[in-house]
Design a protein around this motif. Structure first.
Motif, PDB file in Angstrom:
ATOM      1  N   THR A 232     -14.472 -31.412 -34.254  1.00 34.55           N
ATOM      2  CA  THR A 232     -14.891 -30.292 -33.118  1.00 34.55           C
ATOM      3  C   THR A 232     -16.066 -29.310 -32.621  1.00 34.55           C
ATOM      4  OG1 THR A 232     -12.716 -28.815 -32.253  1.00 34.55           O
ATOM      5  CG2 THR A 232     -13.038 -31.841 -31.619  1.00 34.55           C
ATOM      6  N   SER A 233     -15.928 -28.429 -33.483  1.00 31.14           N
ATOM      7  CA  SER A 233     -16.381 -27.085 -33.262  1.00 31.14           C
ATOM      8  C   SER A 233     -18.061 -27.205 -34.186  1.00 31.14           C
ATOM      9  CB  SER A 233     -15.960 -25.677 -32.872  1.00 31.14           C
ATOM     10  OG  SER A 233     -15.148 -26.027 -34.038  1.00 31.14           O
ATOM     11  N   ARG A 234     -18.062 -27.359 -35.464  1.00 34.89           N
ATOM     12  CA  ARG A 234     -18.767 -27.358 -36.863  1.00 34.89           C
ATOM     13  C   ARG A 234     -20.057 -28.217 -37.016  1.00 34.89           C
ATOM     14  NH1 ARG A 234     -16.585 -25.359 -41.958  1.00 34.89           N
ATOM     15  NH2 ARG A 234     -18.250 -24.490 -41.844  1.00 34.89           N
ATOM     16  N   ARG A 235     -20.684 -27.835 -37.384  1.00 33.88           N
ATOM     17  CA  ARG A 235     -22.049 -28.746 -37.380  1.00 33.88           C
ATOM     18  C   ARG A 235     -22.301 -29.906 -38.615  1.00 33.88           C
ATOM     19  NH1 ARG A 235     -27.867 -25.847 -37.386  1.00 33.88           N
ATOM     20  NH2 ARG A 235     -27.965 -27.273 -38.510  1.00 33.88           N
ATOM     21  N   LEU A 236     -22.007 -30.759 -38.915  1.00 33.77           N
ATOM     22  CA  LEU A 236     -21.799 -32.197 -39.764  1.00 33.77           C
ATOM     23  C   LEU A 236     -22.395 -31.333 -40.728  1.00 33.77           C
ATOM     24  CD1 LEU A 236     -19.785 -34.757 -40.206  1.00 33.77           C
ATOM     25  CD2 LEU A 236     -21.953 -35.794 -39.675  1.00 33.77           C
ATOM     26  N   ASP A 237     -23.521 -31.146 -40.618  1.00 29.27           N
ATOM     27  CA  ASP A 237     -24.619 -30.503 -41.981  1.00 29.27           C
ATOM     28  C   ASP A 237     -23.741 -29.177 -42.653  1.00 29.27           C
ATOM     29  OD1 ASP A 237     -25.156 -29.301 -40.526  1.00 29.27           O
ATOM     30  OD2 ASP A 237     -26.773 -28.723 -40.836  1.00 29.27           O
ATOM     31  N   GLN A 238     -23.142 -28.702 -41.951  1.00 27.99           N
ATOM     32  CA  GLN A 238     -22.342 -27.208 -42.350  1.00 27.99           C
ATOM     33  C   GLN A 238     -21.073 -27.928 -43.631  1.00 27.99           C
ATOM     34  OE1 GLN A 238     -21.485 -25.729 -38.676  1.00 27.99           O
ATOM     35  NE2 GLN A 238     -22.570 -23.208 -39.950  1.00 27.99           N
ATOM     36  N   ARG A 239     -20.034 -28.758 -42.710  1.00 26.31           N
ATOM     37  CA  ARG A 239     -19.567 -29.333 -42.996  1.00 26.31           C
ATOM     38  C   ARG A 239     -19.075 -30.589 -44.057  1.00 26.31           C
ATOM     39  NH1 ARG A 239     -17.639 -32.931 -39.203  1.00 26.31           N
ATOM     40  NH2 ARG A 239     -15.235 -33.286 -40.709  1.00 26.31           N
ATOM     41  N   LEU A 240     -21.058 -31.203 -44.422  1.00 24.92           N
ATOM     42  CA  LEU A 240     -20.736 -31.178 -45.808  1.00 24.92           C
ATOM     43  C   LEU A 240     -21.404 -30.613 -46.731  1.00 24.92           C
ATOM     44  CD1 LEU A 240     -21.613 -34.406 -47.317  1.00 24.92           C
ATOM     45  CD2 LEU A 240     -24.261 -34.151 -46.042  1.00 24.92           C
ATOM     46  N   SER A 241     -21.894 -29.476 -46.777  1.00 21.49           N
ATOM     47  CA  SER A 241     -22.055 -28.502 -47.524  1.00 21.49           C
ATOM     48  C   SER A 241     -21.153 -27.813 -48.037  1.00 21.49           C
ATOM     49  CB  SER A 241     -23.382 -27.904 -46.855  1.00 21.49           C
ATOM     50  OG  SER A 241     -24.727 -28.454 -46.447  1.00 21.49           O
ATOM     51  N   GLU A 242     -19.742 -27.463 -47.415  1.00 24.96           N
ATOM     52  CA  GLU A 242     -18.948 -27.206 -47.511  1.00 24.96           C
ATOM     53  C   GLU A 242     -17.902 -28.077 -48.325  1.00 24.96           C
ATOM     54  OE1 GLU A 242     -15.383 -25.800 -44.534  1.00 24.96           O
ATOM     55  OE2 GLU A 242     -17.012 -24.448 -45.095  1.00 24.96           O
ATOM     56  N   PHE A 243     -18.242 -29.047 -48.009  1.00 24.24           N
ATOM     57  CA  PHE A 243     -17.470 -30.011 -48.608  1.00 24.24           C
ATOM     58  C   PHE A 243     -17.760 -30.142 -50.199  1.00 24.24           C
ATOM     59  CE2 PHE A 243     -17.068 -34.689 -50.107  1.00 24.24           C
ATOM     60  CZ  PHE A 243     -15.420 -34.951 -49.889  1.00 24.24           C
ATOM     61  N   LEU A 244     -19.315 -30.993 -50.574  1.00 22.42           N
ATOM     62  CA  LEU A 244     -19.699 -30.652 -51.806  1.00 22.42           C
ATOM     63  C   LEU A 244     -19.687 -29.307 -52.433  1.00 22.42           C
ATOM     64  CD1 LEU A 244     -23.034 -32.139 -50.683  1.00 22.42           C
ATOM     65  CD2 LEU A 244     -21.215 -33.543 -51.865  1.00 22.42           C
ATOM     66  N   LEU A 245     -19.747 -28.319 -51.775  1.00 22.70           N
ATOM     67  CA  LEU A 245     -19.378 -27.616 -52.702  1.00 22.70           C
ATOM     68  C   LEU A 245     -17.802 -26.828 -53.490  1.00 22.70           C
ATOM     69  CD1 LEU A 245     -21.672 -24.376 -51.133  1.00 22.70           C
ATOM     70  CD2 LEU A 245     -21.858 -25.609 -52.949  1.00 22.70           C
ATOM     71  N   SER A 246     -17.155 -27.282 -52.107  1.00 18.75           N
ATOM     72  CA  SER A 246     -15.669 -27.522 -52.480  1.00 18.75           C
ATOM     73  C   SER A 246     -15.649 -28.735 -53.550  1.00 18.75           C
ATOM     74  CB  SER A 246     -14.900 -28.374 -51.547  1.00 18.75           C
ATOM     75  OG  SER A 246     -13.766 -28.710 -51.635  1.00 18.75           O
ATOM     76  N   ARG A 247     -15.863 -29.627 -53.446  1.00 12.90           N
ATOM     77  CA  ARG A 247     -15.998 -30.371 -54.953  1.00 12.90           C
ATOM     78  C   ARG A 247     -16.443 -29.892 -56.316  1.00 12.90           C
ATOM     79  NH1 ARG A 247     -13.945 -35.387 -53.542  1.00 12.90           N
ATOM     80  NH2 ARG A 247     -12.367 -35.407 -51.926  1.00 12.90           N
ATOM     81  N   PHE A 248     -17.800 -30.085 -55.930  1.00 11.40           N
ATOM     82  CA  PHE A 248     -18.449 -29.415 -57.008  1.00 11.40           C
ATOM     83  C   PHE A 248     -17.615 -28.570 -57.913  1.00 11.40           C
ATOM     84  CE2 PHE A 248     -22.266 -31.209 -54.987  1.00 11.40           C
ATOM     85  CZ  PHE A 248     -22.947 -32.259 -56.428  1.00 11.40           C
ATOM     86  N   SER A 249     -17.434 -27.053 -57.085  1.00 11.09           N
ATOM     87  CA  SER A 249     -16.411 -26.166 -58.059  1.00 11.09           C
ATOM     88  C   SER A 249     -14.913 -26.415 -58.646  1.00 11.09           C
ATOM     89  CB  SER A 249     -15.363 -24.625 -57.163  1.00 11.09           C
ATOM     90  OG  SER A 249     -14.832 -25.586 -56.286  1.00 11.09           O
TER      91      SER A 249
END
Length: 229
Positions: A150-167
Motif C-alpha cells: 500500500t505504501s512503497r513503490r514497486l521498483d523499490q520493493r523489487l530491488s529489495e527483493f532481488l538484493l535479499s535473494r542475491f545475498s
C-alpha cells in the motif's frame, strides 16, 4: 536412519519441544509421523480441512493467497524450526484453510494429529506459548507485506527483493534462478509489470536477464533503488 531417529532430529530442532517435560516429549514423539514431500506438492489448499500440524526439519513450504484472476501473493515461508499459524489455527479450530501451502523445496517433516495437539495446547503452557509466538511472528510479517503493497513503490520493493535473494548466493557472479511470474507472486503484482521493471534494471546495467535467470551486475545501484523516494 530409522524413522524414529528422523523424528527425534526434527523435533529436536524446535525449542518448545526441548523444554517440554520428559513425559510430554515421549507423548509427542509417539504421536508424530515422519513424512517426505516433494517440490510442487500441496500441503493444503484454500478450503481444505487440515487435521495435522506440520513441523519442518528440512526444505521449505510457501504459504500464499490467490485471487480469482490467478494472481498470487506470498505471505511467508515455513522453514526448518519454523511454524505455520494458518496450519495451526485451521487444525485446532476445525476451520477450512484460508490460504494455500505448497512445497517449495523438498521437505522432511513430522506431522502431529490435530486432536492430540489441541490437548497439549490446553494442558501445557509451553505449547500454548509456541502457538502464540507463531501467531505474533507471522502477523508482523503479513502486516509488513500489507504496508509494502500500500505504501512503497514497486521498483523499490523489487530491488529489495532481488538484493535479499542475491545475498543468499555465494557463487560469483551471483545468478538467481527465478521466473518473472514467481517474482510477481512474491510482490503481489502482474508479471508484465515485473518484466518491465526488470528490463529497466537491465538497461541500467544493474542486472542481466536470461530466461529463468537473473545475474547481479551492480549491487550498489540496486541498493540505491531501495532508498529512492
Amino acid at each position: 536412519m530409522a524413522n524414529d531417529q528422523y523424528k527425534e532430529k526434527i523435533l529436536g530442532g524446535y525449542d518448545f519441544f526441548k523444554t517440554l517435560s520428559p513425559e510430554l516429549q515421549k507423548e509427542v514423539h509417539a504421536a508424530a509421523h515422519y513424512v517426505k514431500l516433494e517440490k510442487g506438492q500441496n500441503f493444503f489448499t484454500k478450503g481444505d480441512d487440515v487435521n495435522v500440524i506440520a513441523l519442518v526439519g528440512k526444505g521449505s513450504v510457501r504459504v500464499y493467497i490467490s485471487g480469482e484472476t490467478g494472481r498470487e501473493v506470498s505471505l511467508y515461508r515455513v522453514e526448518p524450526g519454523g511454524s505455520c499459524p494458518i496450519n495451526i489455527l485451521t487444525a485446532i479450530f476445525d476451520r477450512p484453510a484460508p490460504a494455500n501451502a505448497v512445497v517449495e523445496q523438498d521437505i522432511e517433516a513430522v506431522i502431529l494429529p490435530s486432536n492430540d495437539f489441541k490437548n497439549w495446547v490446553n494442558q501445557d503452557e509451553t505449547v500454548r506459548s509456541f502457538v502464540f509466538d507463531a501467531l505474533i511472528h507471522r502477523f508482523v510479517r503479513v502486516m509488513h507485506i500489507i504496508e509494502d503493497l500500500t505504501s512503497r513503490r514497486l521498483d523499490q520493493r523489487l530491488s529489495e527483493f532481488l538484493l535479499s535473494r542475491f545475498s543468499k548466493i555465494q557463487e560469483e557472479p551471483k545468478k538467481l534462478k527465478i521466473t518473472h511470474e514467481q517474482i510477481a507472486s512474491e510482490l503481489g503484482t502482474a508479471r508484465e509489470v515485473v518484466s518491465r521493471l526488470l528490463s529497466q534494471l537491465e538497461s541500467s546495467e544493474s542486472v542481466e536477464l536470461k530466461r529463468g535467470e537473473i545475474t547481479l551486475r551492480d549491487p550498489k545501484h540496486l541498493q540505491k533503488m531501495c532508498n529512492v523516494t
